[in-house]
Design a protein around this motif. Sequence first.
Motif, PDB file in Angstrom:
ATOM      1  N   GLN A  15      53.977  73.041  33.619  1.00  0.00           N
ATOM      2  CA  GLN A  15      54.395  72.083  32.611  1.00  0.00           C
ATOM      3  C   GLN A  15      53.497  70.844  32.602  1.00  0.00           C
ATOM      4  O   GLN A  15      53.283  70.230  31.556  1.00  0.00           O
ATOM      5  N   GLN A  16      52.971  70.484  33.766  1.00  0.00           N
ATOM      6  CA  GLN A  16      52.020  69.371  33.809  1.00  0.00           C
ATOM      7  C   GLN A  16      50.771  69.718  33.014  1.00  0.00           C
ATOM      8  O   GLN A  16      50.242  68.896  32.254  1.00  0.00           O
ATOM      9  N   LEU A  17      50.296  70.961  33.157  1.00  0.00           N
ATOM     10  CA  LEU A  17      49.140  71.404  32.365  1.00  0.00           C
ATOM     11  C   LEU A  17      49.486  71.442  30.882  1.00  0.00           C
ATOM     12  O   LEU A  17      48.652  71.093  30.031  1.00  0.00           O
ATOM     13  N   ASN A  18      50.720  71.837  30.571  1.00  0.00           N
ATOM     14  CA  ASN A  18      51.148  71.872  29.173  1.00  0.00           C
ATOM     15  C   ASN A  18      51.135  70.477  28.557  1.00  0.00           C
ATOM     16  O   ASN A  18      50.686  70.280  27.423  1.00  0.00           O
ATOM     17  N   VAL A  19      51.594  69.472  29.319  1.00  0.00           N
ATOM     18  CA  VAL A  19      51.567  68.088  28.835  1.00  0.00           C
ATOM     19  C   VAL A  19      50.127  67.613  28.655  1.00  0.00           C
ATOM     20  O   VAL A  19      49.800  66.911  27.693  1.00  0.00           O
ATOM     21  N   ASP A  20      49.237  68.009  29.572  1.00  0.00           N
ATOM     22  CA  ASP A  20      47.822  67.662  29.428  1.00  0.00           C
ATOM     23  C   ASP A  20      47.254  68.228  28.130  1.00  0.00           C
ATOM     24  O   ASP A  20      46.496  67.561  27.424  1.00  0.00           O
ATOM     25  N   ASN A  21      47.629  69.467  27.815  1.00  0.00           N
ATOM     26  CA  ASN A  21      47.152  70.104  26.588  1.00  0.00           C
ATOM     27  C   ASN A  21      47.699  69.393  25.354  1.00  0.00           C
ATOM     28  O   ASN A  21      46.978  69.168  24.375  1.00  0.00           O
ATOM     29  N   ILE A  22      48.986  69.026  25.396  1.00  0.00           N
ATOM     30  CA  ILE A  22      49.599  68.299  24.278  1.00  0.00           C
ATOM     31  C   ILE A  22      48.928  66.948  24.086  1.00  0.00           C
ATOM     32  O   ILE A  22      48.656  66.515  22.958  1.00  0.00           O
ATOM     33  N   ALA A  23      48.640  66.256  25.206  1.00  0.00           N
ATOM     34  CA  ALA A  23      47.981  64.957  25.126  1.00  0.00           C
ATOM     35  C   ALA A  23      46.606  65.081  24.472  1.00  0.00           C
ATOM     36  O   ALA A  23      46.202  64.227  23.669  1.00  0.00           O
ATOM     37  N   HIS A  24      45.889  66.147  24.802  1.00  0.00           N
ATOM     38  CA  HIS A  24      44.569  66.366  24.197  1.00  0.00           C
ATOM     39  C   HIS A  24      44.694  66.609  22.694  1.00  0.00           C
ATOM     40  O   HIS A  24      43.894  66.087  21.905  1.00  0.00           O
ATOM     41  N   ASN A  25      45.692  67.385  22.292  1.00  0.00           N
ATOM     42  CA  ASN A  25      45.906  67.620  20.857  1.00  0.00           C
ATOM     43  C   ASN A  25      46.226  66.327  20.122  1.00  0.00           C
ATOM     44  O   ASN A  25      45.673  66.052  19.051  1.00  0.00           O
ATOM     45  N   LEU A  26      47.124  65.526  20.699  1.00  0.00           N
ATOM     46  CA  LEU A  26      47.501  64.274  20.039  1.00  0.00           C
ATOM     47  C   LEU A  26      46.334  63.297  19.994  1.00  0.00           C
ATOM     48  O   LEU A  26      46.179  62.554  19.013  1.00  0.00           O
ATOM     49  N   ALA A  27      45.499  63.303  21.033  1.00  0.00           N
ATOM     50  CA  ALA A  27      44.343  62.410  21.040  1.00  0.00           C
ATOM     51  C   ALA A  27      43.361  62.751  19.930  1.00  0.00           C
ATOM     52  O   ALA A  27      42.622  61.883  19.455  1.00  0.00           O
ATOM     53  N   ASN A  28      43.353  64.017  19.500  1.00  0.00           N
ATOM     54  CA  ASN A  28      42.430  64.461  18.452  1.00  0.00           C
ATOM     55  C   ASN A  28      43.133  64.696  17.121  1.00  0.00           C
ATOM     56  O   ASN A  28      42.615  65.417  16.272  1.00  0.00           O
ATOM     57  N   ALA A  29      44.286  64.076  16.937  1.00  0.00           N
ATOM     58  CA  ALA A  29      45.034  64.271  15.692  1.00  0.00           C
ATOM     59  C   ALA A  29      44.260  63.778  14.476  1.00  0.00           C
ATOM     60  O   ALA A  29      44.491  64.246  13.356  1.00  0.00           O
ATOM     61  N   ASN A  30      43.354  62.819  14.672  1.00  0.00           N
ATOM     62  CA  ASN A  30      42.560  62.282  13.562  1.00  0.00           C
ATOM     63  C   ASN A  30      41.085  62.651  13.676  1.00  0.00           C
ATOM     64  O   ASN A  30      40.243  62.034  13.019  1.00  0.00           O
ATOM     65  N   THR A  31      40.770  63.653  14.486  1.00  0.00           N
ATOM     66  CA  THR A  31      39.389  64.106  14.635  1.00  0.00           C
ATOM     67  C   THR A  31      39.092  65.164  13.580  1.00  0.00           C
ATOM     68  O   THR A  31      39.727  66.226  13.563  1.00  0.00           O
ATOM     69  N   ALA A  32      38.137  64.881  12.707  1.00  0.00           N
ATOM     70  CA  ALA A  32      37.797  65.815  11.629  1.00  0.00           C
ATOM     71  C   ALA A  32      37.313  67.135  12.205  1.00  0.00           C
ATOM     72  O   ALA A  32      36.466  67.170  13.101  1.00  0.00           O
ATOM     73  N   GLY A  33      37.875  68.223  11.704  1.00  0.00           N
ATOM     74  CA  GLY A  33      37.454  69.549  12.114  1.00  0.00           C
ATOM     75  C   GLY A  33      38.053  70.036  13.416  1.00  0.00           C
ATOM     76  O   GLY A  33      37.781  71.171  13.829  1.00  0.00           O
ATOM     77  N   TYR A  34      38.867  69.208  14.088  1.00  0.00           N
ATOM     78  CA  TYR A  34      39.450  69.631  15.367  1.00  0.00           C
ATOM     79  C   TYR A  34      40.512  70.710  15.131  1.00  0.00           C
ATOM     80  O   TYR A  34      41.271  70.653  14.161  1.00  0.00           O
ATOM     81  N   LYS A  35      40.552  71.673  16.040  1.00  0.00           N
ATOM     82  CA  LYS A  35      41.538  72.737  15.982  1.00  0.00           C
ATOM     83  C   LYS A  35      42.452  72.664  17.202  1.00  0.00           C
ATOM     84  O   LYS A  35      41.979  72.569  18.337  1.00  0.00           O
TER      85      LYS A  35
END
Length: 264
Positions: A15-35
């Motif tokens: 779950q700690q890794l899952n939160v890390d992954n979620i944090a990375h997604n949210l950090a790139n919420a405004n990154t053009a072309g990010y998937k």
Amino acid sequence: MIRALFSAASGMTAQQLNVDNIAHNLANANTAGYKTRRAQFQDLLYQSMIQPGASAGQQTSIPTGLQLGLGTRASSNEILFTQGNFAATENPMDVVIQGRGFFQVRTTNGELAYTRAGSFHTDRDGNMVTSDGDPLEPQITIPSDAQSITIAPDGTVSYKQPNQTASQIAGQLQLALFANPAGLDGLGKNLYKPTDASGDPQVGQPGGQEGIGALLQGYTEQSNVSVVEEFINLIVSQRAYEANSKVVKAADEMYQQVNNLSTR
């Protein structure tokens, strides 16, 4: 009880890794072309106390058995290449792909990389480059005095020069298509490189090969991260982490009781 401690600890790590992954997604919420990336997990090995299907007699077998699992682990964080929203810009060098294709980029080490981010610029020599200065492949050069730059849906880049009525063709954008884009290796800077899992790139003209996609000038593709969905996943992950921590606490208290009995 010791088994429970380690199983719960593996759940907390996952779950700690899952939160890390979620944090990375949210950090790139405004990154053009990010998937966005989706974390996936799998259960660990099982200790078989009673093997399912083992013989219970000459004509009978055990229907279910008794197996105790040893927890969970992260198996992958798959890249989801769903189409992001289009944002209109006033820059004629901004392009989006209406399909599954990728732009080809020549990196500083001479290797080809692939990207969905279509925000391009021109360097001092007039070459179309990314925001990091990496040129497109094939290279396209636009004169410094060019006006009315046009990028057609089929990738044809043309322009007009002063005192000229006819358009000049600067080059042709090519796109790459992968059989399994989720298998691409992320390099950062919105770049990917192929792997054995993704397969080799199939290069073609925009709008030509099925699924590769046509181009649309004057737009950028936004991140496909759903902020609402990521926050929901964050809450679920927090609750799962909390539940596993309670298992650790309960197993510790039970183990403490056993120790107290042995000292009496």
